[in-house]
Scaffold this motif. Sequence first.
Motif, PDB file in Angstrom:
ATOM      1  N   TYR A   1      -0.969 -11.271 -12.376  1.00  0.00           N
ATOM      2  CA  TYR A   1      -0.071 -10.458 -11.547  1.00  0.00           C
ATOM      3  C   TYR A   1      -0.121 -11.004 -10.128  1.00  0.00           C
ATOM      4  O   TYR A   1      -1.202 -11.260  -9.601  1.00  0.00           O
ATOM      5  CB  TYR A   1      -0.515  -8.991 -11.530  1.00  0.00           C
TER       6      TYR A   1
ATOM      7  N   GLY B   1       4.443  -5.000  -4.374  1.00  0.00           N
ATOM      8  CA  GLY B   1       4.091  -4.593  -5.729  1.00  0.00           C
ATOM      9  C   GLY B   1       3.872  -5.791  -6.627  1.00  0.00           C
ATOM     10  O   GLY B   1       4.302  -6.902  -6.316  1.00  0.00           O
ATOM     11  N   PHE B   2       3.170  -5.557  -7.721  1.00  0.00           N
ATOM     12  CA  PHE B   2       2.976  -6.627  -8.692  1.00  0.00           C
ATOM     13  C   PHE B   2       4.282  -6.845  -9.435  1.00  0.00           C
ATOM     14  O   PHE B   2       4.878  -5.899  -9.959  1.00  0.00           O
ATOM     15  CB  PHE B   2       1.874  -6.288  -9.691  1.00  0.00           C
TER      16      PHE B   2
ATOM     17  N   GLU C   1      -3.028  -3.136  -6.983  1.00  0.00           N
ATOM     18  CA  GLU C   1      -1.668  -3.248  -6.451  1.00  0.00           C
ATOM     19  C   GLU C   1      -1.532  -2.413  -5.182  1.00  0.00           C
ATOM     20  O   GLU C   1      -1.043  -2.881  -4.151  1.00  0.00           O
ATOM     21  CB  GLU C   1      -0.668  -2.794  -7.509  1.00  0.00           C
ATOM     22  N   ARG C   2      -1.981  -1.165  -5.245  1.00  0.00           N
ATOM     23  CA  ARG C   2      -1.906  -0.258  -4.093  1.00  0.00           C
ATOM     24  C   ARG C   2      -2.696  -0.812  -2.902  1.00  0.00           C
ATOM     25  O   ARG C   2      -2.270  -0.700  -1.756  1.00  0.00           O
ATOM     26  CB  ARG C   2      -2.448   1.121  -4.501  1.00  0.00           C
TER      27      ARG C   2
ATOM     28  N   ARG D   1      -5.439  -2.131 -12.359  1.00  0.00           N
ATOM     29  CA  ARG D   1      -4.238  -2.844 -11.902  1.00  0.00           C
ATOM     30  C   ARG D   1      -3.499  -2.014 -10.855  1.00  0.00           C
ATOM     31  O   ARG D   1      -3.072  -2.524  -9.826  1.00  0.00           O
ATOM     32  CB  ARG D   1      -3.304  -3.173 -13.076  1.00  0.00           C
ATOM     33  N   GLN D   2      -3.353  -0.728 -11.115  1.00  0.00           N
ATOM     34  CA  GLN D   2      -2.675   0.142 -10.156  1.00  0.00           C
ATOM     35  C   GLN D   2      -3.436   0.223  -8.831  1.00  0.00           C
ATOM     36  O   GLN D   2      -2.834   0.208  -7.755  1.00  0.00           O
ATOM     37  CB  GLN D   2      -2.494   1.545 -10.756  1.00  0.00           C
TER      38      GLN D   2
ATOM     39  N   LEU E   1       1.344 -10.271  -6.126  1.00  0.00           N
ATOM     40  CA  LEU E   1       1.951  -9.274  -5.259  1.00  0.00           C
ATOM     41  C   LEU E   1       3.229  -9.832  -4.655  1.00  0.00           C
ATOM     42  O   LEU E   1       3.227 -10.890  -4.027  1.00  0.00           O
ATOM     43  CB  LEU E   1       0.960  -8.896  -4.146  1.00  0.00           C
TER      44      LEU E   1
ATOM     45  N   TYR F   1      -3.988 -10.972  -9.184  1.00  0.00           N
ATOM     46  CA  TYR F   1      -4.909 -10.305 -10.098  1.00  0.00           C
ATOM     47  C   TYR F   1      -4.815 -10.963 -11.464  1.00  0.00           C
ATOM     48  O   TYR F   1      -3.745 -11.020 -12.056  1.00  0.00           O
ATOM     49  CB  TYR F   1      -4.540  -8.817 -10.185  1.00  0.00           C
TER      50      TYR F   1
END
Length: 197
Positions: free
Chosen positions: A154, A160-161, A134-135, A130-131, A156, A141
């Motif tokens: 999730y 960020g999510f 997101e990045r 997930r991280q 964006l 997601y």
Amino acid sequence: MALARRDAESHTYADYLTWPDDVRYELIDGVAYLMAPAPTLEHQDVAGEIYFQLRTALAAQPCRAYIAPVDVRLPKADEDDARVDTVVQPDVLVVCDADKLDRRGVRGAPDLIVEILSPGTAGHDHRTKRQVYERAGVREYWLVHPTDRMVTIYRLEEGGFGKPDVQELSGETPIGILPGVAIVWDELVGRLKPPEP
């Protein structure tokens, strides 16, 4: 449960391309994680059904749906492929920018990624991936929980999510980034084994 690491070294896509094909890894920030053994039939049924519905819905659109294994290279800047240190293989993905596609797979963030959770990978998919997604700028997601009959979504927002949207696998779930496209759950859920008490 944490996924096993290949070793304590830091790796790049250049290293990844030299590894034997009979063992699959994902590379996240230089760490090579051993992918779980072949998924269960339930996992494959869920992934296959989601892919089929997406492929059918997107037939006349520029977006394309893919199913694992497809290498997705996620550069942090403009480094060349040999120096990319994050390569993942999501269960299902959608890419709307044809410039991100090449013969090796995808370079850059897919628009949609769907991971089907299993006990051995759930924590890795929820936290680590997930991280990373997101990045990288993945716009949407999904984490599909076949056992719990839930999907965690999730989206964006402002880089960020945001707060996850958790829904039951019932009726249909629209895909926020693909207007008019939804995943219909009832027939699929009817094929899944009942959850254990």
